[in-house]
Design an enzyme around this catalytic site. Structure first.
Site, PDB file in Angstrom:
ATOM      1  N   GLY A 178     -60.077   1.326   0.840  1.00 11.98           N
ATOM      2  CA  GLY A 178     -59.357   2.568   0.561  1.00 11.98           C
ATOM      3  C   GLY A 178     -58.404   2.932   1.691  1.00 11.98           C
ATOM      4  CB  SER A 185     -58.543   7.515  10.176  1.00 15.15           C
ATOM      5  OG  SER A 185     -57.241   8.044  10.343  1.00 15.15           O
ATOM      6  CB  VAL A 186     -63.125   6.262   7.572  1.00 17.89           C
ATOM      7  CG1 VAL A 186     -64.391   5.460   7.342  1.00 17.89           C
ATOM      8  CG2 VAL A 186     -63.455   7.556   8.307  1.00 17.89           C
ATOM      9  CD  GLU A 211     -55.839   2.078  -4.468  1.00 16.83           C
ATOM     10  OE1 GLU A 211     -55.772   2.018  -5.712  1.00 16.83           O
ATOM     11  OE2 GLU A 211     -56.263   3.087  -3.875  1.00 16.83           O
ATOM     12  CB  ILE A 250     -65.989  14.448  -0.487  1.00 21.50           C
ATOM     13  CG1 ILE A 250     -64.469  14.269  -0.469  1.00 21.50           C
ATOM     14  CG2 ILE A 250     -66.392  15.855  -0.049  1.00 21.50           C
ATOM     15  CD1 ILE A 250     -63.713  15.211  -1.391  1.00 21.50           C
ATOM     16  CG  ASN A 279     -56.401  13.514  -0.849  1.00 24.00           C
ATOM     17  OD1 ASN A 279     -55.720  14.486  -0.540  1.00 24.00           O
ATOM     18  ND2 ASN A 279     -57.045  12.781   0.044  1.00 24.00           N
ATOM     19  CE  LYS A 293     -64.319  22.294   6.694  1.00 24.97           C
ATOM     20  NZ  LYS A 293     -62.946  22.593   7.077  1.00 24.97           N
TER      21      LYS A 293
END
Lengths: 504, 504
Positions: free
Chosen positions: A271, A274-275, A296, A366, A386, A410
């Site tokens: 995907g 950054s990760v 992709e 998430i 997104n 968080k």
């Protein structure tokens, strides 16, 4: 209109007819009217049109009432999503975005957003489910003598937008070198029932043409520009990302040890972000070799793997290196030409090919729940982040589907492992391996209760482990025992966060 | 051992070596030991072994301690799931069942159940993720001169079970006529990265052999039986089912009117059960012709469509008519031989072929929510009903995915349309059309809020409409507006049902 020298333009506009279609961005933008459906090239801010959308936004800002339905391949740059949103010109948007301005309007209910599996958006269009495209705006390297368009750094849905459009506006981008020509492999599908197999048996197989079919009759205007793509900056891999990467590699090592994977693994999909980028950097120093990608998007790490020879080939629908890496890539386009294949997203993300090749799909979540359901789109069940993008296309047909997330968010106040996710994008049936910086849980072949114990033990953050285990054990005492839940408590962690700002 | 006449047996056991392997069911059952993994043929109680499982259950009932992991194609008959469960002999079960006795044990937490996409179970086995098969027990029509097995009325996972098994026990079933031979088309996939395209471009295409490869070295025993499959009775289509069927046909009519479907529609897949059967009966009197099926199970209605000439061909992995229809089918096997193709479930349910053919997938839901997420497995979020089966394989790669459910259950006390489903098997991204007896909602190309209004208006039962609209409107006032929810109320309808026995 940009002033390319006439000699340079002749390499790009390969007929007099093309020259006769040269217009300014402002003139071209006039083809777009209120109520139209507009399709734009672009996938992960790359290869999207810039000059014409900016000219269109200007019309909106100057008081014209123009509302359009806007279709893209995936995310596009701020010249489109920010500008057109701020000018109040987008009614409906699909199939994906990553823009904070449009995100805000979507979550305020001011823009209708249709979050689609990326491989399906083309089908919806070709099957006549979505509106016909009134105008397609497509970035190109060149227009051939027959009026076909050589794409730049992404393909996305452009070939099908062109096919389904009444009018096409081409933005010739002089900033993208002609040495990219030949990287694209354009093959699009007929509608069923007349389809044949997609003859890709290895990520490097080429089955199409280097240009997108269009023809001069459709081209309403050609605009010349040299504006740069605003690709995303990638933050340096942090400690958490590195640990996630290490854990994925530990999983690979176990698979190799068990004889389930070889030294080249299987074609990898990764995907965006950054990760994801950090995960691939982990492979640079690994034992694996002759890696291939069927993915992709190509980011910095994948280019480095190709440069070093660690990876042999990458099939993708978009090139989206960070700004510095993009410059370097464009200089080295010749080197990469036989190592990168750019395909339409209905092919790069097609379940037929993904299943056949046995892709290892690596995507981010998430949040995930103790039974292995993954939410990759909605914050606290309602707020669109997104979109699902290609994560469903890949993970659902993959040989191995891996989802990763830091175990908390968080500043530790949110646990990414929860009793029940607040939205499901990937179900327990297809989430095979879950990874956090704490460890990985291989969920294949496990029952829900077995999954719960493994996820809590291996993936949850220590601050939330006890609470999660308490939920699971209490659920086991009050509900049916296939997938134990306490329904009036299942989403209480999210409610608590909404009320107090913390799940703790 | 059954006494087939020697002449009849010679048609079935086509070598002396096969005759030398003849054993009683009791002798054959001795090959199964505590701790083993056993794979059985069978898909929708059809083509499953009976004599050996009964003999095995008898050992358990007589006090032997034998616990096995039991793998099948999909659901099998009570001779396996009821008998082995009651004898306490199943530790883990996958990938699907429809048996009330094992359901009860699963939901009591006494049997681990792994609910898998049916096309994936083979992959898990072939990739070495699941245990190796110690013993495969497979029903056959005949054993060829080379020790290969001609299957009966289902294929399921049998070819891969045989391939992965140490030992194979064959149950030759004299009740299944040899005229079925030739209906099967056995083609199984290599593991990636060596896969080639599956060369099926039309539901009737044949690409394999009429038998499952085995060889005498693996065959531990051949048992002869004439026990009948206990296929499911199908209740007569009731008013609700007929209305659901009418609504699906109304949807088809609109698609034809819009030019999105032709008079032959596209290859149809239909789930199992009385509602699914009723839906297809609706096609008998429709305007459509030359219908084709690319599906996993053939029930009574499909046989009638083939008989009447309304349908041309059906590709499936199992034949599961109701008991009376099965008898009639077996008498007419010759007529159906060129109209029905029996494939392994990794082919019948393969996303490659489903996507290529553009299958219209019709499956049933337990509940759906106002945003179009579908639960097809869990009652009140915890209790496993049957499993996801092939519904995910088909719906996820289909050209059109349709889910249907009566709008209420339990005499009107449960609304099948809820604010949030208690478990997600099919996400909002791939549920395209939702149908109840109230009407249908075409959700393609809609944003979540647009979906909510359409589902409540078109599909919800009048008794629950107001409550649903109230939830939606209140959610729109308190949460982000992409997918509005009130998280501490979202599952309250289920909690209320658990507490009071009614959602009203």
């Amino acid at each position: 209109m940009m002033n390319g020298s006439n000699t340079e333009l002749k390499d790009r506009l390969r007929s007099d007819r093309a020259f006769s279609l040269l217009r300014s961005a402002e003139e071209a933008a006039q083809f777009i009217q209120d109520g139209m459906t507009v399709g734009v090239s672009g996938f992960t801010p790359s290869g999207y049109p810039k000059a014409v959308p900016l000219a269109l936004a200007e019309r909106g800002r100057c008081g014209e009432t123009i509302k359009i339905d806007l279709y893209s391949g995936a995310s596009v740059g701020p010249e489109i999503d920010t500008e057109l949103t701020e000018a109040g010109m987008i009614k409906k948007r699909l199939p994906y975005h990553t823009n904070s301005v449009i995100r805000d309007k979507i979550n305020r209910g001011e823009i209708d957003y249709v979050d689609l599996h990326l491989s399906q958006s083309t089908q919806y269009l070709n099957y006549g489910v979505l509106n016909k495209i009134d105008v397609a705006i497509v970035e190109g390297l060149a227009v051939t003598g027959e009026g076909h368009i050589v794409p730049t750094t992404s393909i996305g849905n452009s070939p099908s937008f062109i096919k389904n459009a009444d009018k096409v506006i081409v933005e010739i981008n002089l900033d993208k070198p002609l040495s990219l020509e030949g990287m694209a492999d354009i093959f699009i599908l007929d509608n069923p029932p007349c389809r044949k197999p997609i003859n890709i048996c290895s990520p490097g197989d080429r089955i199409g043409k280097p240009y997108m079919e269009c023809g001069f009759d459709k081209i309403a205007a050609i605009v010349v520009t040299d504006m740069k793509d605003q690709t995303r900056f990638l933050s340096k891999p942090d400690e958490i990302s590195k640990k996630i990467s290490d854990n994925i590699i530990k999983f690979f090592e176990k698979e190799v040890e068990y004889g389930r994977l070889g030294k080249s693994l299987l074609p990898l999909q990764s995907g965006v972000g950054s990760v994801a980028n950090a995960v691939l950097y982990g492979l640079c120093d690994s034992q694996y070799e002759d890696l291939t990608f069927y993915t992709e998007v190509v980011q910095d790490s994948m280019l480095d793997l190709l440069r070093s020879g660690k990876a042999a080939v990458a099939s993708t629908t978009a090139l989206s290196p960070s700004p510095d890496a993009l410059e370097r890539f464009l200089d080295e386009a010749e080197f990469f030409k036989d190592k990168i294949i750019l395909r339409p997203q209905e092919i790069s993300n097609n379940p037929e090919v993904i299943r056949r090749l046995g892709v290892i799909a690596m995507n981010t979540a998430i949040e995930a729940d103790i039974y292995g359901n993954v939410n990759s789109t909605h914050v606290m069940g309602s707020k669109m982040m997104n979109g699902i993008g290609g994560s469903g296309d890949f993970s659902r047909s993959a040989a191995i589907s891996i989802f990763s997330t830091p175990s908390t968010a968080k500043g530790g106040k949110i646990s990414s492992i929860v009793p029940m996710v607040s939205h499901v994008d990937h179900t327990e049936h297809e989430v095979m391996v879950l990874v956090t910086e704490q460890g990985y849980a291989d969920l294949r072949g496990l029952s829900p209760k077995e999954k719960a114990v493994k996820i809590i033990e291996n993936c949850a953050h220590p601050d939330f482990k006890e609470q999660l285990m308490s939920y699971f054990e209490r659920a086991c005492r009050v509900s049916a025992l296939h997938t134990p839940h306490i329904l009036n408590e299942a989403l209480s962690w999210h409610s608590k966060y909404i009320d107090t700002g913390s799940m703790l």
